[in-house]
Design a protein around this motif. Structure first.
Motif: not given
Length: 424
Positions: A236-239, A358-365
């Motif tokens: 959600e933060q990545g989006f 961080s894994l969530g960020f990596v996937i989002a980016f």
């Protein structure tokens, strides 16, 4: 900046955070204590600011790795410091530890998220000195929002890169602020004796065991069930920081408005962090999670249906503010639930938190450059629903846990707090 360097740098940062989370936090916190782990880790952020003065593959990628390696110990040490301090204060005042920890994280995120207000305000004021010229065409607006599939160039005057003199001014402000922050922490932050002093049993733990503490913590099924919820925080933060600012704000309003819109997001997150941190002692975390999930789900459904247009400028700000309200729930309550459920393994628990977020960020980016925005929204919605289901399972497990187990863990927590209080 060279093509693709920005997204690649962000991916490298969070990939480094993942690696760092696996091994470094428990070791560094036990070796140096929370205070000096925070101090040394913050220096890693300053190196990245310096690398941006000459943005290239040879400066940003190495400094991004350094930043990522320092990020996991920094956040783990900060969370451990707040949890330990909260338990100590709860013991002194006779309050429940989880209520005090909730308030501490609420205050912390009030201050932390306010940095988004000041940072975006500074960048917006600096970049307003060179505003873009030209209007956004109707054809261009058709490619904005959920319809943005990253297949057509959307470069216009609204996305023009600011001049180098303005960029250097901004970087100088950020770097100076970072150096000042490090000095303040090193001079004024109190060290918690329990973080730097170990008992005989802890001294005999081999170093390799501490390196593996993050993985060993996954033996706790509650930790495994919290993984989707933790990853959702990264998604959600990545989006909001990448796709919303690019495909909605920049596309329809222009890059010079991004900072002002994100001020609304950071301001809402900051204020609501304090409110929710205090409110949790009356409502409990389940109610707050329900509120946060409902807000984010409503925002994502709206984003799927909405056709952004410059004439609806106020909507961009309201959406960012509502998303910030939901984000405040997940930031404060995620940290709190880790601190409350895993009292005996705080360092490893918060290392896991940073790892999966961080894994969530990596996937989002990672998929941000080739998937359509509506597909990204469906992905984030799916992760949110999965998070709610698994989190509910954790609450059920806590509810049916044998009373004697809860009492035993409470006693162990009290003994740990008394030992800490004695050393202080």
């Amino acid at each position: 900046m060279e093509e693709g360097l920005g997204v690649t740098t962000l991916s490298v940062i969070y990939a480094s955070v993942i690696i760092s989370s696996m091994f470094l936090p428990p070791v560094l916190i036990k070796k140096f204590g929370c205070k000096w782990t925070i101090t040394f880790s913050m220096c890693c952020y300053i190196t990245f600011s310096l690398g941006n003065f000459y943005a290239s593959w040879f400066t940003l990628i190495p400094t991004a790795i350094i930043l990522g390696l320092g990020a996991a110990p920094l956040w783990s040490a900060e969370s451990t410091y707040l949890t330990t301090s909260g338990n100590i204060y709860a013991k002194k005042t006779g309050k429940l530890g989880k209520d005090v920890i909730n308030q501490y994280f609420g205050i912390f995120y009030l201050i932390f998220q306010s940095s988004g207000v000041w940072g975006n305000l500074i960048s917006s004021l600096v970049f307003q000195q060179d505003p873009p010229k030209g209007e956004i065409t109707k054809e261009h607006l058709l490619l904005c929002g959920a319809n943005d599939c990253m297949t057509t160039s959307t470069a216009t005057n609204s996305t023009k890169r600011p001049g180098n003199d303005l960029i250097y001014t901004l970087l100088g402000i950020y770097t100076g602020s970072g150096i000042l922050a490090v000095l303040l922490i090193a001079v004024f932050l109190d060290q918690i004796p329990n973080d730097s002093e170990e008992n005989e049993e802890e001294k005999n733990i081999p170093v390799w065991s501490r390196f593996l503490a993050t993985f060993q913590h996954l033996k706790d099924k509650r930790q495994c069930l919290l993984i989707p919820l933790t990853m959702y925080s990264g998604f959600e933060q990545g989006f909001i920081s990448s796709d919303y600012t690019k495909s909605y704000v920049t596309c329809a309003l222009g890059i010079h408005n991004v900072g002002f819109v994100m001020i609304c997001f950071s301001g809402a997150t900051s204020l609501c962090s304090l409110i929710f941190g205090k409110l949790s002692q009356y409502t409990g975390r389940k109610v707050l999670y329900a509120i946060g999930s409902t807000i984010h789900l409503s925002c994502m459904i709206f984003l799927l249906l909405w056709k952004p247009h410059p004439s609806q400028k106020i909507v961009f700000f309201f959406l960012a503010a509502f998303w910030g309200m939901g984000d405040a729930v997940f930031q404060t309550q995620n940290n709190t639930i880790y601190g409350v459920l895993f009292v005996k393994n705080k360092e490893a628990a918060f290392a896991n938190y940073r790892l999966w977020e961080s894994l969530g960020f990596v996937i989002a980016f990672g998929y941000s450059t080739f998937l359509c925005v509506y597909i990204k929204l469906y992905i984030v919605i799916s992760v949110l629903i999965l998070s709610v289901v698994f989190y509910g399972t954790v609450e059920v497990l806590e509810h049916i846990k044998p009373p004697e187990t809860s009492v035993s863990e409470e006693k162990e927590s009290r003994v740990e707090e008394m030992d800490t209080q004695t050393k202080m």
